[in-house]
Design an enzyme around this catalytic site. Structure first.
Site, mmCIF file in Angstrom:
data_model
loop_
_atom_site.group_PDB
_atom_site.id
_atom_site.type_symbol
_atom_site.label_atom_id
_atom_site.label_comp_id
_atom_site.label_asym_id
_atom_site.label_seq_id
_atom_site.Cartn_x
_atom_site.Cartn_y
_atom_site.Cartn_z
ATOM 1 N N SER A 1 3.599 -7.834 11.207
ATOM 2 C CA SER A 1 2.354 -7.035 11.099
ATOM 3 C C SER A 1 1.584 -7.306 12.503
ATOM 4 O O SER A 1 1.235 -6.291 13.018
ATOM 5 C CB SER A 1 1.262 -7.789 9.993
ATOM 6 O OG SER A 1 1.186 -9.257 10.182
ATOM 7 N N ASN A 2 1.853 -8.069 13.044
ATOM 8 C CA ASN A 2 1.258 -8.400 14.503
ATOM 9 C C ASN A 2 2.438 -8.192 15.668
ATOM 10 O O ASN A 2 3.181 -9.141 15.984
ATOM 11 C CB ASN A 2 0.739 -9.945 14.793
ATOM 12 C CG ASN A 2 0.199 -10.095 15.927
ATOM 13 O OD1 ASN A 2 0.045 -9.217 16.782
ATOM 14 N ND2 ASN A 2 -0.122 -11.276 16.224
ATOM 15 N N GLU B 1 -4.329 -21.974 12.014
ATOM 16 C CA GLU B 1 -3.964 -21.381 13.239
ATOM 17 C C GLU B 1 -2.968 -22.108 14.012
ATOM 18 O O GLU B 1 -3.154 -23.367 13.969
ATOM 19 C CB GLU B 1 -4.974 -20.572 14.154
ATOM 20 C CG GLU B 1 -5.781 -19.697 13.161
ATOM 21 C CD GLU B 1 -4.814 -18.504 12.405
ATOM 22 O OE1 GLU B 1 -4.200 -18.093 13.214
ATOM 23 O OE2 GLU B 1 -5.472 -17.949 11.590
ATOM 24 N N VAL C 1 9.586 -8.985 8.193
ATOM 25 C CA VAL C 1 8.338 -8.502 7.876
ATOM 26 C C VAL C 1 7.237 -8.636 8.856
ATOM 27 O O VAL C 1 7.356 -10.003 9.377
ATOM 28 C CB VAL C 1 7.648 -8.707 6.466
ATOM 29 C CG1 VAL C 1 6.415 -8.067 6.160
ATOM 30 C CG2 VAL C 1 8.786 -8.277 5.496
ATOM 31 N N LYS D 1 5.895 -17.276 6.416
ATOM 32 C CA LYS D 1 7.017 -16.597 6.688
ATOM 33 C C LYS D 1 8.562 -17.237 6.134
ATOM 34 O O LYS D 1 9.357 -16.611 5.701
ATOM 35 C CB LYS D 1 7.074 -16.321 8.168
ATOM 36 C CG LYS D 1 6.059 -15.492 8.766
ATOM 37 C CD LYS D 1 5.882 -15.626 9.989
ATOM 38 C CE LYS D 1 4.564 -14.917 10.500
ATOM 39 N NZ LYS D 1 3.411 -15.546 9.889
ATOM 40 N N TYR E 1 4.384 -25.980 12.971
ATOM 41 C CA TYR E 1 3.825 -24.732 12.672
ATOM 42 C C TYR E 1 4.961 -23.892 11.996
ATOM 43 O O TYR E 1 5.616 -22.927 12.795
ATOM 44 C CB TYR E 1 3.108 -23.924 13.928
ATOM 45 C CG TYR E 1 2.452 -22.575 13.570
ATOM 46 C CD1 TYR E 1 1.390 -22.641 12.748
ATOM 47 C CD2 TYR E 1 2.833 -21.610 14.101
ATOM 48 C CE1 TYR E 1 0.786 -21.529 12.516
ATOM 49 C CE2 TYR E 1 2.336 -20.262 13.874
ATOM 50 C CZ TYR E 1 1.324 -20.363 13.048
ATOM 51 O OH TYR E 1 0.588 -19.139 12.809
#
Ligand SMILES: *[C@@H]1O[C@H](CO)[C@@H](O)[C@H](O)[C@H]1NC(C)=O
Ligand SMILES: *[C@@H]1O[C@H](CO)[C@@H](O)[C@H](O)[C@H]1NC(C)=O
Ligand SMILES: *[C@@H]1O[C@H](CO)[C@@H](O)[C@H](O)[C@H]1NC(C)=O
Length: 373
Positions: free
Chosen positions: A207-208, A149, A205, A268, A264
């Site tokens: 999701s969060n 993360e 795309v 994606k 990071y």
């Protein structure tokens, strides 16, 4: 993290094996007639048992005691303290998957006293040190802090100072550096790099969906100037449940990270954009950081423009000028994309690193400072 392709191929493999494995039952009546039948049936049974894949429901099936003995004195045992996010998975055979021999990766805590390393997934302890092993650690045993993360979603590091011996993350300088993906030199560079047919412009795309994220703010601005098709939990359904199938029809993909931090750069970019042959429009760390990992002409950075209107104008320009657009795929003549496979690749990388550093002692005492830098 998209582990579904691997799981899909595993289940189809087991399905295709079923008929062969049922054959012996159907042949039972022939046993009385043909003496040789018995031998044939035994053969089929042996073949079936040899080929049956490890069931994902039995995480320790491959990591039971025996391979440990077989690995001999140079074998390395890595104990996974928690299954990441509580999802039980089969343990990898590192020799078969990555040609890393002599590894035993197990989640069976009875291996603790003799384990060479204990692998701890940060999210599953959340700074609660009583979730770490409580009994004395063997002198040479290494505890590995594992986290994928970003710093924004990594809490309570200060409670973990002085406990771990190795770090494993996407961040450069990790003792075990496992990025979400990377480009590797193509073994046989292709002469031509055909692209999928692209009739559409920009895909995303997500999701969060969080209005506080920089990427959502940028989305609202950008879509005033260029149409953006949104997929995922916050948008339309993926074509055939596949990111690559969906995004391949687009010229550009918004590879926008949920938070902006050094190194990071997630799937994606590597999977959603590059593996779909869509030019990534990135929002994450600065351009200079991306350029450590891929050629400068393989992506578009939102910071390259004074604002969303200028970025949108450039995307429209590229869409009308194939020669300029195709330059973004020059990397394909030299590289292929590798996307990290969660979590087998990580466990096996840990095993290899533990072996390579067997005589090296270290205590990680600047975890918070280093990871947040
Ligand atoms: C864990 O290992 C011990 C000792 O080798 C064994 O007795 C036990 O059955 C194992 N547990 C599981 C869940 O595999
Ligand atoms: C910390 O972990 C221990 C052991 O799992 C648990 O009993 C305790 O409730 C946890 N503490 C907090 C504050 O979550
Ligand atoms: C690992 O870290 C612990 C805790 O600080 C330390 O006591 C131990 O000596 C370290 N071991 C190795 C092999 O680096």
């Amino acid at each position: 993290m998209d582990a579904s392709p691997a799981r899909g191929s595993r289940s189809s493999a087991s399905r295709s094996l079923e008929p062969a494995c049922r054959a012996p039952a159907m042949k039972v009546s022939y046993l009385r007639v043909f003496a040789g039948g018995l031998l044939a049936i035994l053969l089929v049974l042996v073949l079936c048992f040899r080929q049956l894949p490890t069931s994902p429901a039995e995480p320790n099936a491959r990591a039971g005691g025996d391979p440990g003995e077989a690995a001999g004195a140079r074998g390395v045992t890595v104990l996974l303290w928690y299954h990441p996010f509580g999802a039980r998975r089969a343990m990898p055979d590192c020799a078969a998957l990555y040609a890393i021999p002599g590894c035993i990766v197990t989640a069976n805590r009875s291996a603790y006293p003799r384990a060479d390393a204990v692998l701890v997934h940060h999210r599953d302890i959340r700074g609660n040190v009583s979730r770490l092993p409580q009994s004395a650690r063997r002198g040479a045993q290494k505890w590995i802090w594992m986290n994928f993360e970003s710093p924004t979603h990594t809490k309570h590091l200060e409670r973990l100072e002085g406990l771990f011996n190795m770090t494993m993350s996407y961040k450069l300088g990790s003792d075990i550096f496992v990025p979400y993906g990377y480009l590797e030199r193509a073994r046989a560079p292709p002469r031509r790099v055909p692209l999928p047919t692209k009739r559409r412009l920009v895909a995303w795309v997500v999701s969060n969906w969080n209005e506080a994220h920089a990427r959502v703010v940028f989305y609202w601005n950008l879509r005033r100037y260029v149409p953006i098709d949104v997929y995922g939990r916050a948008g339309a359904e993926l074509v055939g449940d596949s990111v690559v199938r969906t995004v391949s029809a687009y010229k550009f993909y918004l590879a926008w990270e949920n938070s902006q931090h050094t190194d990071y750069i997630t799937e994606k970019l590597w999977h959603n954009a590059l593996q779909s042959s869509a030019v990534p429009v990135v929002l994450g760390p600065p351009r200079s950081n991306y350029e450590k990992f891929l050629p400068a002409d393989a992506f578009i950075h939102v910071d390259d423009f004074s604002g969303p209107a200028q970025l949108a104008a450039y995307l429209r320009f590229l869409a009308r000028n194939p020669r300029s657009y195709l330059r973004y795929f020059a990397w394909k003549r030299r590289y292929t994309v590798h996307v990290a496979s969660f979590w087998h690749e990580h466990y096996c990388a840990a095993c290899a690193a533990v072996r390579a550093s067997a005589r090296h002692a270290k205590v990680v005492s600047d975890l918070a400072l280093w990871f947040h830098a």
